[in-house]
Design an enzyme around this catalytic site. Structure first.
Site, PDB file in Angstrom:
ATOM      1  N   CYS A 121      -3.564  -1.154   8.911  1.00  0.00           N
ATOM      2  CA  CYS A 121      -2.116  -2.431   8.372  1.00  0.00           C
ATOM      3  C   CYS A 121      -1.329  -2.192   8.494  1.00  0.00           C
ATOM      4  CB  CYS A 121      -2.600  -1.887   7.018  1.00  0.00           C
ATOM      5  SG  CYS A 121      -4.032  -2.524   6.120  1.00  0.00           S
TER       6      CYS A 121
ATOM      7  N   CYS B  91       0.813  -1.559  -0.649  1.00  0.00           N
ATOM      8  CA  CYS B  91      -0.253   0.172   0.170  1.00  0.00           C
ATOM      9  C   CYS B  91       1.002   1.583   0.186  1.00  0.00           C
ATOM     10  CB  CYS B  91      -1.318   0.300   1.236  1.00  0.00           C
ATOM     11  SG  CYS B  91      -2.100   1.507   1.522  1.00  0.00           S
TER      12      CYS B  91
ATOM     13  N   GLN C 178     -19.405  -8.737  12.373  1.00  0.00           N
ATOM     14  CA  GLN C 178     -17.812  -9.915  12.009  1.00  0.00           C
ATOM     15  C   GLN C 178     -17.557  -8.579  10.614  1.00  0.00           C
ATOM     16  OE1 GLN C 178     -16.021 -10.087  14.477  1.00  0.00           O
ATOM     17  NE2 GLN C 178     -17.112 -11.689  15.223  1.00  0.00           N
TER      18      GLN C 178
ATOM     19  N   CYS D 129      -7.341   1.589  -0.951  1.00  0.00           N
ATOM     20  CA  CYS D 129      -6.939   0.973   0.164  1.00  0.00           C
ATOM     21  C   CYS D 129      -7.092  -0.198  -0.157  1.00  0.00           C
ATOM     22  CB  CYS D 129      -8.534   1.829   1.369  1.00  0.00           C
ATOM     23  SG  CYS D 129      -8.347   0.603   2.992  1.00  0.00           S
TER      24      CYS D 129
ATOM     25  N   GLU E 196     -27.274  -9.742  25.923  1.00  0.00           N
ATOM     26  CA  GLU E 196     -26.377  -8.498  25.108  1.00  0.00           C
ATOM     27  C   GLU E 196     -27.103  -7.529  25.659  1.00  0.00           C
ATOM     28  OE1 GLU E 196     -24.708  -6.284  22.672  1.00  0.00           O
ATOM     29  OE2 GLU E 196     -24.226  -7.723  23.023  1.00  0.00           O
TER      30      GLU E 196
ATOM     31  N   CYS F  77     -11.757 -11.624  21.793  1.00  0.00           N
ATOM     32  CA  CYS F  77     -10.932 -10.795  20.852  1.00  0.00           C
ATOM     33  C   CYS F  77      -9.396  -9.964  21.524  1.00  0.00           C
ATOM     34  CB  CYS F  77     -11.627  -9.475  19.957  1.00  0.00           C
ATOM     35  SG  CYS F  77     -11.954  -8.651  21.340  1.00  0.00           S
TER      36      CYS F  77
ATOM     37  N   ASP G 163     -18.548 -14.060  24.280  1.00  0.00           N
ATOM     38  CA  ASP G 163     -17.813 -13.907  23.455  1.00  0.00           C
ATOM     39  C   ASP G 163     -17.466 -11.966  23.755  1.00  0.00           C
ATOM     40  OD1 ASP G 163     -16.070 -12.561  21.006  1.00  0.00           O
ATOM     41  OD2 ASP G 163     -18.196 -13.211  18.931  1.00  0.00           O
TER      42      ASP G 163
END
Length: 472
Positions: free
Chosen positions: A87, A78, A302, A179, A352, A428, A401
């Site tokens: 990135c 990039c 996601q 991008c 949730e 995560c 999660d």
């Protein structure tokens, strides 16, 4: 008399060999028995470092000169690499990225978790290491960031920008030409919006003065081929809105959901604001195994949909469902996992915090004729109560999660009380996951660990852990 700022003397460390990748995507080196954390380098580089921060036990530094380059380096693809905040691992080959992500998970679980661990399953890499995202948000600025090369050129540059925030700067936007995160027509849509706005003298936003009109652009693509575009503006100007939205609709007839938001607040969040559907439907759909998930302007889904499917399949496999189980799905979001596993179990209870996400979860059950799900909105530690368990029964399997902060201690305590046969913990953040595993080790053994890469070219990594109830 105005007090002069103390001049900082940045120490230079010469010929330092970078040793390994560590947390948050930084690398580690050592100088005179002190740890040095460095960004933008690779294990095996030999560099001169400028110290930017010095503490008793560690230093932070930046590379100012390279004497030798690491064998694990690759050419970044990039043009914005090193300037844009995304990135950040493009300079490292993908196999090396996966190696260090697996190591990150293992280091966290061993160092923080302090529990007995089985051999880890090899990390599951993403089939796509670019163009894998289904959502990007771009910000307008009337005073875009100039790179060092642009400044040194001495030329005049267009400052009206549409792109990404500079690292650590809420008010500085880098104009993006290309991008590699989201497939077309994302790039073409962004450039078309920017060029139309410049040509028609639409006013780009000034974050510091809170003036201007164009604020934010969101592009959502889906594996069904559906496409959503949301334009966010500072105040209502129907003539200008009609012009730019009609231009987008004509240039990109593949847009199935064209929407806008009028946001006069101090930030770009719009969860509490109306979203106006200008053309098409107010939602798009993603699909997994024939199950369609409705994604609205405010919905969470996601961002790497293909890899999310692999993650959910592994989660379902870890759950060991036979068709008879009562499953509690904690932090269910829009009910993606809950609806995905519903056909393999007796019943799913999803919980949730965000009420709008629970409404999405219910809709996703309805449009797929899934009738064995029940969803609750509220704080997890309050909703996961004795009363709820008495109403629905003790779960055979718990899937959790949580967000990056992990689970509240009261939630962990409730899981120990409930004592389900299996807990499938999707995370995560392996550090907070490891902390929670130590708490759960009072009654559970870790029997399987599977890292999953959802975000190539970054240091982020997901991890799935299976906890099995200990037989006493």
């Amino acid at each position: 008399m105005r007090k002069q700022k103390k001049k900082i003397n940045f120490e230079i460390l010469e010929n330092i060999r970078i040793e390994e990748m560590v947390a948050e995507g930084k690398c580690l080196a050592r100088h005179e028995n002190m740890v040095v954390f460095v960004g933008g380098v690779a294990p095996g580089d030999v560099v001169d470092l400028r110290v930017t921060r010095k503490k008793k036990s560690f230093m932070e530094a930046e590379a100012v000169r390279f004497h030798a380059y690491s064998d694990v380096r690759v050419q970044p693809f990039c043009e914005h690499f090193g300037t844009c905040g995304g990135c950040k691992w493009q300079h490292i080959g993908y196999d090396t990225q996966l190696f260090y992500k697996q190591k990150q998970v293992q280091d966290n679980l061993e160092r923080i978790g302090k529990v007995a661990l089985p051999p880890f399953d090899p990390i599951l890499g993403s089939a796509k290491d670019r163009f894998y995202r289904n959502k990007l948000e771009f910000t307008f600025s009337n005073y875009g960031w100039l790179t060092n090369e642009q400044i040194k050129s001495g030329e005049e540059h267009e400052r009206r920008a549409l792109g990404f925030h500079m690292p650590g700067r809420f008010d500085k936007i880098l104009d993006i030409q290309n991008c590699y995160l989201q497939p077309e027509p994302s790039n073409s849509i962004r450039l078309a919006v920017r060029d139309y706005a410049r040509a028609n003298n639409l006013v780009f936003f000034d974050k510091m003065r809170m003036t201007g009109w164009l604020r934010n652009l969101i592009v959502r693509t889906a594996n069904t081929g559906e496409l959503m575009v949301i334009l966010q503006v500072y105040h209502d100007d129907q003539e200008a809105l009609t012009g730019i939205l009609d231009h987008l609709a004509a240039e990109f007839p593949e847009i199935t959901s064209l929407q806008y938001v009028v946001n006069g607040k101090g930030n770009e969040t719009f969860h509490d604001l109306p979203v106006i559907c200008y053309k098409g439907l107010p939602y798009i759909h993603e699909e997994m195994e024939g199950i369609r998930f409705r994604v609205g302007a405010k919905s969470f889904y996601q961002t790497n949909a293909d890899q999310a499917y692999e993650l959910y399949k592994l989660t379902r496999e870890f759950a060991g469902l036979t068709g008879n189980e009562l499953v509690y799905d904690l932090y269910t979001g829009a009910g993606t996992i809950a609806n995905f596993v519903a056909r393999q179990c007796r019943e799913v209870i999803g919980i949730e915090y965000v009420p709008s996400a629970i409404e999405d979860a219910k809709i996703n059950s309805q449009i797929n004729d899934i009738t064995n799900t029940t969803f609750y909105a509220g704080d997890m530690k309050d909703i996961l109560s004795d009363e709820l368990i008495e109403r629905h029964g003790k779960p055979d399997v718990v899937i959790t999660d949580p967000p990056r902060a992990g689970m509240d201690e009261k939630v962990v305590a409730k899981l120990l009380q409930v004592h389900a046969n299996r807990i499938v913990y999707v995370s995560c953040n392996p550090a907070t996951q490891a902390r929670d595993l130590e708490l759960l080790s009072e009654k559970y053994d870790v029997t399987r660990v599977q890292p999953v890469d959802m975000f190539p070219q970054t240091h982020h990594v997901e991890n799935i852990v299976l906890l099995t109830r200990r037989i006493t």
